[in-house]
Design an enzyme around this catalytic site. Structure first.
Site, short mmCIF file in Angstrom:
data_model
loop_
_atom_site.label_atom_id
_atom_site.label_comp_id
_atom_site.label_asym_id
_atom_site.label_seq_id
_atom_site.Cartn_x
_atom_site.Cartn_y
_atom_site.Cartn_z
CE LYS A 166 35.33 27.83 36.01
NZ LYS A 166 35.09 29.37 35.70
O1 G3P Z 1 33.97 31.67 33.87
C1 G3P Z 1 33.43 30.94 32.73
C2 G3P Z 1 32.57 31.91 31.89
O2 G3P Z 1 31.27 32.30 32.61
C3 G3P Z 1 33.25 32.89 31.03
O3 G3P Z 1 32.29 33.62 30.13
O4 G3P Z 1 31.79 35.62 28.98
O5 G3P Z 1 34.05 35.01 29.11
O6 G3P Z 1 32.44 33.66 27.67
P1 G3P Z 1 32.71 34.53 28.85
#
Ligand code: G3P
Length: 216
Positions: A83
């Site tokens: 990633k």
């Molecule tokens: O892993 C990336 C993403 O899904 C993060 O989500 O909830 O931290 O905005 P969030």
């Protein structure tokens, strides 16, 4: 559409896999830090547990560092997807790592132009963050729709991995928009299978059955 779990928690991953509906896992530095365990053994355990793709994120921000970390992470297993953030060096890293036969999930995507460049660089997955766009008053789902349309019309092979999912409606709308993958916090996965009428209906069936005195 594939369902990934967005977590680095071993118990959540085991429970998700046992349900039979989880195809892979995405992690990020924040999720890994939450586990308060040494990183390398943690991600080795995750990669050994999960038959499908596991995204592991680099923390370097320069090309050389991203490539070095990405190549180290890729050695953990054949299911690792590296990633990399959607920055200038992150795009270069996609091109380089893809050229070396690795698969890259390009993360922190917030615009269709970023997604277009990422696909051109050869990303395997693009991760648009829809919840974080909603948080600032934008419509995250419009970005998912734009990207799926651009990739379809232009014939890009990059898969759209809808990330930063906050609720079941995000999942339904991402599925309708043609996302290839949604990555969910465990709490959202649990919400997907629950309905109050299921619980009420089951209780009534079991009460009626108990009253009848019948047996299977
Ligand atoms: O892993 C990336 C993403 O899904 C993060 O989500 O909830 O931290 O905005 P969030």
């Amino acid at each position: 559409m594939k369902i990934f779990l967005d977590t680095a928690n071993i118990n959540e991953i085991k429970e998700g896999l046992a349900l039979g509906v989880v195809d892979g896992v995405t992690t990020n530095p924040s999720l890994a830090a939450k586990e308060k365990r040494p990183f390398r053994p943690l991600v080795e355990e995750i990669c050994a547990l999960v038959p499908g793709d596991v995204s592991l994120e680099v923390v370097a921000t320069d090309l050389e560092g991203m490539v070095k970390e990405g190549e180290e992470l890729a050695q953990i297993g054949p299911n690792v997807v590296i990633k990399c953030p959607l920055t200038k060096d992150g795009l270069k890293a996609v091109k380089y790592l893809t050229g070396k036969g690795h698969r890259v999930n390009q993360t922190l995507c917030f615009s269709a132009t970023q997604a277009l460049l990422s696909a051109k660089a050869g990303a395997y997955y693009i991760s648009p963050f829809l919840g974080r766009l909603d948080d600032i008053g934008a419509i995250g789902m419009d970005l998912i729709r734009d990207i799926t349309e651009i990739y379809r019309v232009q014939g890009f092979k990059t898969q759209v991995l809808a990330a930063s999912i906050r609720n079941p409606l995000h999942v339904i709308d991402a599925a309708k928009a043609g996302a290839h993958v949604v990555t969910l916090p465990f709490s959202v996965l649990e919400q997907l299978m629950k309905h109050p009428l299921t619980d009420i209906g089951l209780k009534k069936f079991l009460d009626d059955w108990a009253k009848s005195g019948a047996k299977i």
